[in-house]
Design an enzyme around this catalytic site. Structure first.
Site, PDB file in Angstrom:
ATOM      1  N   PRO A 156      42.814  30.101  34.099  1.00 50.91           N
ATOM      2  CG  PRO A 156      41.875  32.124  34.953  1.00 50.91           C
ATOM      3  CD  PRO A 156      42.759  31.543  33.997  1.00 50.91           C
ATOM      4  CG  ASP A 181      41.859  32.747  30.030  1.00 49.07           C
ATOM      5  OD1 ASP A 181      41.564  33.092  31.146  1.00 49.07           O
ATOM      6  OD2 ASP A 181      43.045  33.239  29.483  1.00 49.07           O
ATOM      7  CG  HIS A 182      36.313  32.635  34.764  1.00 55.18           C
ATOM      8  ND1 HIS A 182      35.504  33.773  34.383  1.00 55.18           N
ATOM      9  CD2 HIS A 182      35.458  32.084  35.915  1.00 55.18           C
ATOM     10  CE1 HIS A 182      34.292  33.702  35.127  1.00 55.18           C
ATOM     11  NE2 HIS A 182      34.358  32.806  36.098  1.00 55.18           N
ATOM     12  NE  ARG A 183      44.166  34.417  32.221  1.00 54.29           N
ATOM     13  CZ  ARG A 183      45.401  34.166  31.921  1.00 54.29           C
ATOM     14  NH1 ARG A 183      46.385  34.628  32.175  1.00 54.29           N
ATOM     15  NH2 ARG A 183      45.490  33.571  30.735  1.00 54.29           N
TER      16      ARG A 183
END
Ligand code: CAO
Length: 539
Positions: free
Chosen positions: A332, A508-510
């Site tokens: 994401p 990476d939004h994780r």
């Protein structure tokens, strides 16, 4: 009995001195006949050299980049010859088409009746009283050796029981739900040939969790737990007509066997069917299965609308494209945009640029950005991390190897400067220049493109005000740099012309949240504004 044969390059037709572009197997690996061993590339095509037989790779004497021709020996294969009979020299491999064989088995002899035999459950190791969850045979079925008779299930594994003889099933003595042990009768067969009892092979260690897709060292694909090709329908999967090794392959690739059409006897699903299924999806010739549904781009016959010129993608484009797509699909992405005031930095760079040039160093802003990134990565170590393969933890890297995207005539490559934290701006700039030149000449070695912990993509020498770079997964962030421009900045009493450098930080939004991203670029801006600290000339 074990027998070792040379693996010889079969007839390559018109091709000679073709380049090895991929090694598909390792020493000690078990392969089946027709499994690809290496991939070679001519100016016209890429082809796999298949294994001449089932066996274990004893040695490999080729590397990526080597040139090979028909008849070259590329390693050895150790086979369990058992009851097989050699009828031609073992060094003669099958041609690429794989239509002929060097070994004749008893299957080649005309079938002779071996009478009625009872099919029994072989030694199940530690397991006793296991449940029959599938019955694959029915009276009247003609089966081959290795065809699956039943699938058994313990609390730890599901396993197929393969036939140890070929023939026609006379009667079936078990049904789903029955409990069996080693020696239990499964059915009566009118056998046509006998062979040594095959091993029971496990299809899966865990019944519900398919293993993650495998990645090879040569292919630094995203290490994160990525979604399977499709969600496996366990009930349907267990009913599919496929051997244990095919089931294993399907699980490894996340293929739902229910959706694969078998081209083997009685529609049995073969390895080739799984590979063809995956290939069709990856090349867009088949729709992705539901669950991972990626809508297909419409196929258009452009020639209908005007003259066209079709040019093959370069090798680099063929490699980088799928990697970029994998990152784009799996991570994401969010991009944080910021502006950093580099007025003082640029003024100093203009002074230092000339003397650096005399030493053969091109002192571009990128070297300073790299140096600033080291400080920012040390302050925000998460940005220098990767998700573990199982997606359960973060791997913090104590090293600081920075990749930088380089635009070359062949396509985008990412050379890596190692241990940037231990280098000054001049050393970084020198290495930048050397690696960029090698990249443009297509001379980079694989090791010079590996090991990055963070990547920078600079379009500053070209132009633009902002962009959204794609993270070089399994890294978790990338810094995009656009062209610096003079902008009016309010200093509290008036507008002042300041040289502002646009930063585009994709993450990476994780792993990284928005606040951390904003703190990262803000910190980076402060470091870039402190030119003495960057040059190590602070008092
Ligand atoms: N703002 C203003 N000027 C800049 C600048 C910036 N952000 N970055 C570079 N420049 C200037 C340089 O200073 C140099 O001018 P001078 O010679 O007067 O100093 C000129 O632009 C050319 O620089 P360069 O591009 O040759 O050198 P670099 O170190 O900045 O970059 C490299 C090297 C390999 C990164 C670059 O050549 C390149 O290939 N960039 C493209 C990367 C790319 O394609 N990214 C997209 C990938 S998809 O995400």
């Amino acid at each position: 009995m074990a027998k070792t044969i040379d693996i010889v390059i079969p007839d390559l037709g018109d091709f000679e001195d073709v380049e090895v572009i991929e090694i598909l197997v390792g020493v000690g690996e078990t392969v089946e006949r027709e499994d690809g061993l290496i991939t070679v590339e001519t100016d016209k095509a890429t082809m796999d050299i298949p294994s001449p037989e089932n066996g274990e790779i004893g040695s490999l004497t080729v590397s990526v980049g080597d040139s090979i021709s028909t008849g070259d020996v590329i390693g050895t294969l150790t086979m369990q010859v058992g009851d097989t009979v050699l009828i031609t020299p073992a060094i003669a491999p099958p041609p690429i088409s794989g239509e002929t064989t060097v070994l004749a088995t008893e299957e080649d002899a005309p079938p002779k009746s071996a009478g009625k035999q009872t099919l029994v459950v072989p030694d199940l190791g530690d397991f006793d009283d296991v449940e029959v969850i599938e019955v694959h045979i029915a009276a009247g079925d003609k089966i081959e050796i290795e065809d699956s008779l039943v699938t058994l299930e313990t609390d730890k594994a599901a396993m197929d029981v393969p036939a140890d003889v070929a023939g026609t099933i006379e009667s079936v003595l078990v049904k789903v739900g029955d409990i069996v042990s080693a020696g239990s009768s499964l059915g009566i067969i009118d056998a046509v040939a006998a062979a040594p009892a095959p091993k029971v092979e496990e299809t899966a260690i865990e019944k519900t969790t398919p293993p993650p897709p495998s990645t090879s060292a040569a292919t630094p694909a995203p290490a994160q737990k990525s979604p399977s090709l499709t969600v496996i329908d366990e009930a349907g999967f267990s009913k599919a007509h496929a051997s244990p090794s095919v089931r294993k392959l399907a699980r490894e690739l996340g293929v739902n066997l229910v959706q694969v059409k078998g081209k083997g006897a009685k529609n049995r699903i073969l390895h080739a069917d799984i590979k063809a299924f995956v290939k069709a999806i990856l090349t867009g010739q088949a729709a992705s299965p539901a669950g991972s549904a990626l809508p297909k781009v419409p196929e258009i016959d452009f020639a209908k609308f005007g003259e066209i010129d079709v040019q093959a993608l370069t090798r680099i484009q063929k490699i980088s494209g799928p990697r970029l797509q994998a990152s784009w699909i799996n991570l994401p992405h969010v991009t944080q945009h910021d502006l950093s005031d580099i007025t003082e930095l640029e003024a100093r760079r203009q002074v230092l640029k000339g003397p650096a040039k005399e030493r053969g160093i091109s002192l571009t802003p990128l070297a300073f950005v790299m140096k600033a990134c080291v400080a920012a990565l040390q302050e925000f170590p998460k940005v220098n991390s990767s998700l573990s393969a199982d997606g359960e933890s973060l791997v913090f890297k104590k090293y600081c190897h920075l990749g930088f995207a380089a635009d070359t005539p062949q396509g985008l490559v990412v050379p890596v400067i190692r241990d940037v934290d231990q280098k000054d701006v001049y050393e970084i700039a020198a290495e930048l220049g050397e690696l960029s030149a090698l990249a443009r000449e297509g001379q980079l070695k694989a090791a010079q493109m590996q090991g990055a912990s963070f990547t920078i993509s600079s379009l500053g020498g070209i132009g633009g005000t902002a962009f959204t770079p794609i993270v070089n997964a399994p890294e978790v962030a990338i810094l995009g740099v656009s062209r610096a421009s003079l902008q009016p900045v309010w200093n509290g009493s008036e507008f002042e012309p300041r040289l502002m450098l646009p930063l585009s930080f994709s993450y990476d939004h994780r792993v990284i949240d928005g606040a951390q991203a904003a703190r990262f670029t803000t910190f980076l801006g402060k470091v870039l504004a402190d030119v003495d600290a960057l040059l190590g000339t602070s008092t």
